[in-house]
Enzyme design. Structure first.
Site, short mmCIF file in Angstrom:
data_model
loop_
_atom_site.label_atom_id
_atom_site.label_comp_id
_atom_site.label_asym_id
_atom_site.label_seq_id
_atom_site.Cartn_x
_atom_site.Cartn_y
_atom_site.Cartn_z
N GLY A 1 21.13 1.16 -4.28
CA GLY A 1 20.45 1.35 -5.54
C GLY A 1 18.95 1.59 -5.48
O GLY A 1 18.26 1.43 -6.48
N LYS B 1 9.28 10.72 -2.58
CA LYS B 1 10.27 10.43 -1.53
C LYS B 1 9.82 11.24 -0.31
O LYS B 1 9.99 12.45 -0.28
CB LYS B 1 11.66 10.87 -2.00
CG LYS B 1 12.72 10.76 -0.95
CD LYS B 1 13.63 9.61 -1.21
CE LYS B 1 14.74 9.57 -0.17
NZ LYS B 1 15.64 8.50 -0.41
N GLY C 1 11.90 4.99 0.26
CA GLY C 1 12.31 5.22 1.64
C GLY C 1 13.72 5.73 1.77
O GLY C 1 14.41 6.02 0.79
N GLY D 1 17.36 4.67 3.40
CA GLY D 1 18.13 3.57 3.97
C GLY D 1 17.34 2.28 4.05
O GLY D 1 16.61 1.92 3.13
#
Length: 188
Positions: A15, A33, A100, A102
């Site tokens: 999430g 991102k 980020g 993961g």
């Protein structure tokens, strides 16, 4: 004072993007991102744009990699080399949410990880946690990794329903000054 944070998680698919969108809306922040690895037809930046609906600046990704894999593998497939010095925070007069890929130890190249990118950008972390078998271990390992790297943990987001026993153990291992936020399940 301007707020800038790096949203990370204890893993993939817990999430981060939806939590990032929530923070963008809540703080009237811009969004970045740095690395998009795969899903180029529906990037996390596109998802944030759809969810926020307000006029918000979404900075372009530094790397848009074709394969849905860890960035180091996606970059290898694309014939690209990712270096920490390739990343500089975009200028924003507003609050800024950086998302980020993961978890903290996802490799961006053969030697560096997302946690190294966080240190390079010098940002405090918002850590997204989801309740599943193993999340206590993953959460405490993430908390300890941030501490041992002298990275400020700003907020922990408990994403979705949590067993009270699970949440209690995780909260006991948080520094006192860390804010906690419980939200309904927000995926992606």
């Amino acid at each position: 004072m301007k707020k800038q944070v790096f949203v990370s998680g204890i893993g993939t698919g817990i999430g981060k993007t939806f939590c990032s969108a929530l923070l963008v809306k809540l703080w009237q922040a811009d969004y970045w991102k740095p690395i998009q690895s795969g899903d180029l037809d529906m990037t996390d930046s596109m998802t944030v744009r759809e969810l926020v609906e307000d006029e918000v600046t979404i900075f372009p990704e530094r790397y848009r990699l074709n394969t849905a894999a860890s960035p180091h593998e996606s970059a290898r497939i694309d014939g690209v080399e990712i270096k920490l010095n390739d990343f500089q925070l975009p200028y924003s007069p507003n609050n800024l949410v950086v998302e980020g890929v993961g978890g903290l130890y996802v490799p961006i190249n053969e030697d560096k990880f997302i946690i190294d990118l966080i240190k390079h950008l010098n940002l405090p972390v918002v850590l997204v946690v989801k309740d599943y078998l193993g999340c206590i271990n993953h959460s405490i390992l993430s908390i300890k990794a941030l501490e041992s790297n002298n990275i400020v943990l700003d907020t922990v987001v408990f994403n979705g329903p949590f067993s009270s026993a699970t949440e209690r153990v995780i909260r006991r291992h948080l520094p006192e000054e860390v804010a906690c936020l419980n939200i309904p399940w927000l995926h992606k």
